[in-house]
Write a protein that holds these residues in place. Structure first.
Motif: not given
Length: 491
Positions: A12-15, A158-168, A316-324
């Motif tokens: 996910g490439g949103g805020p 396929e990509v491997s990573a230490r952490f996966v972030i779902d921001a979709s 909405g954008v506040h909660l998205a960027t704050y949680s990020a």
């Protein structure tokens, strides 16, 4: 083909997604961001709050770019809401934590705003791949270890990573992979019908850039100035009205505008946009929900993937960027070897759930103060008349927002807070219009501004900011630069 390896992969490439990716990359970690669309793309959620602009965006390094982007300045909010027949306005500048040059936000065209954040992510070292649809997570036992996705040519990768972030976002295909369930609030299950108009009226200066929110019999309207001439206009109505607004959307929107004298007045000389990205009349489910868990080993939900609340306060954008920001602090702390995953992600979930809960209870209090005994929409929003135990259970799931007040039920507490807030609005509106001290002393407003103010001051003052206290007993505090967590050691 062997899987590529990164420290973090973000869906996910949103805020939310661009923010968490940038903040982790700024610490020298390898970050991949996958976005299914090709930017710029349309998105709703156009009204920002100061904590995003002067807090998170300053840490990201885009505050000056936003200031020069030509977005309308939002100094507060104007409402025709509650018992008073005339509109009333609050100003961000009355808060001691949001004075001077930080006492405003912006109204943004999201295609432009989101592009600024994503371009900034690339400049900070994030590998960004657009046109890539995420299909599933990769698991190794209890841990998520990567993602599978389809690239623009249709190849499965396929990509491997230490952490996966779902921001979709709210349509995430991954959120269920953390376990738990998505719980919906019966109190906030509305539908929004919205479009765009050229030539609409503006509020008088200096509040011409404010969002105007207007309650009427069938629900409420937002009216957001996106430029000198372009306005985003939306009606939020009962889900029972779905058939009406899903049919002839043009007629439905015009009928709703006709029910609301103030919005009718503001659009009397306006023309609806019918071409380009703003030419479509859109319908969105504004259902409030929260996931029962926000993370599992190796995976974190950010923004709307974790929870969503009614949009009347532009959260909405506040909660998205704050949680990020919270998620980035957590991941940076683990990747640096400073703290363990369980400790930091427990802090992450507790803080994000608290912030969500603060806005949820504020919104319930706000809806409670609108008096309309004849309206099905507003009667359904009366906490004191709602016998559904959902209110109690949903607020309990938020957890900890009103600790120490167990003698009051959620309904009683919200009714009490609503009365306090309504009295503050009345006191403000009855005076000279500048006396907003009672409003900012009301419990719901103080709660909503607590963390936002902290983020803002940390971004502006850095190491010169006042020492932070943990939000929870035994909890963590942010590092001086705001990029990691630290154990709390009293002086």
């Amino acid at each position: 083909m062997s899987a590529e390896e990164f420290d973090v992969v973000v869906a996910g490439g949103g805020p939310g997604g661009s923010t968490v990716a940038t903040l982790v990359a700024m610490q020298g970690h390898r970050v991949l961001l996958l976005e299914k669309e090709v930017f710029p793309r349309y998105q709703i959620g156009e009204s920002l709050l100061p904590a995003t602009v002067h807090g998170v965006c300053r840490i990201l390094g885009v505050a000056d770019e936003l200031a020069n982007a030509g977005f309308p300045i939002k100094r507060g909010g104007t409402f025709r809401w509650g018992a008073r027949p005339e509109p009333w306005t609050f100003h961000f500048g009355i808060s001691a934590k949001m004075t001077g040059s930080t006492s405003h936000a912006y109204q943004v065209e999201r295609a432009k705003f989101d592009q600024i954040l994503l371009t900034n992510a690339k400049s900070k070292g994030v590998v960004v791949r657009e046109g890539c649809s995420v299909d599933d997570v990769v698991e190794d036992g209890e841990r998520v270890t990567g993602l599978r996705y389809t690239d623009p040519d249709g190849n499965e990768r396929e990509v491997s990573a230490r952490f996966v972030i779902d921001a979709s976002g709210n349509k995430s295909r991954l959120y269920s992979k953390v376990g738990g369930t998505r719980n919906y609030s019966e109190f906030f299950r509305s539908l929004a019908l919205f479009g765009y108009f050229e030539g609409g009226k503006r509020l008088p200066a200096p509040v011409s850039g404010n969002i105007l929110s207007v309650a009427f019999d069938s629900g409420w309207f937002w009216y957001i100035p996106l430029s000198d001439t372009l306005t985003s206009v939306g009606a939020v109505v009962r889900r029972e009205d779905a058939d009406k607004i899903q049919g002839d959307r043009e007629k439905a929107l015009m009928d709703l505008i006709g029910e609301c004298p103030l919005i009718s007045e503001y659009l009397s000389n306006a023309t609806r946009v019918t071409t380009g990205q703003y030419g479509e009349l859109r319908v969105r489910k504004d259902y409030s929900y929260q996931q029962t868990t926000f993370w599992r080993p190796g995976m974190v939900l950010v923004g709307d993937a974790a929870c969503f609340v009614d949009p009347v306060f532009s959260s909405g954008v506040h909660l998205a960027t704050y949680s990020a920001l919270l998620a980035a602090r957590s991941i940076n702390s683990v990747l640096a070897g400073d703290l363990d995953e369980k400790t930091v992600l427990t802090e992450y979930e507790a803080r994000y759930r608290r912030e969500y809960g603060v806005f949820y209870e504020f919104l319930m209090s706000f809806y409670q103060m609108n008096v309309n005994e004849e309206s099905y929409f507003w009667q359904a929003k009366k906490v004191t008349k709602n016998e559904n135990t959902d209110i109690e259970s949903f607020v309990e799931l938020i957890g900890g927002v009103s600790s120490g007040e167990t003698a009051l039920t959620a309904a009683d507490r919200i009714a009490e807070r609503s009365a306090e807030f309504a009295a503050a609005v009345d006191q403000m509106a009855s005076g000279d219009g500048d006396n907003m001290v009672p409003m900012f002393k009301s419990h719901v407003v103080k709660q909503a501004m607590q963390e936002a103010g902290q983020v803002q001051m940390k971004a502006i003052l850095g190491e010169d900011a006042e020492p932070e206290m943990p939000l929870f007993p035994g909890g963590l505090v942010a590092s001086p630069d705001g990029m990691k967590w630290l154990p709390y050691h009293p002086a």
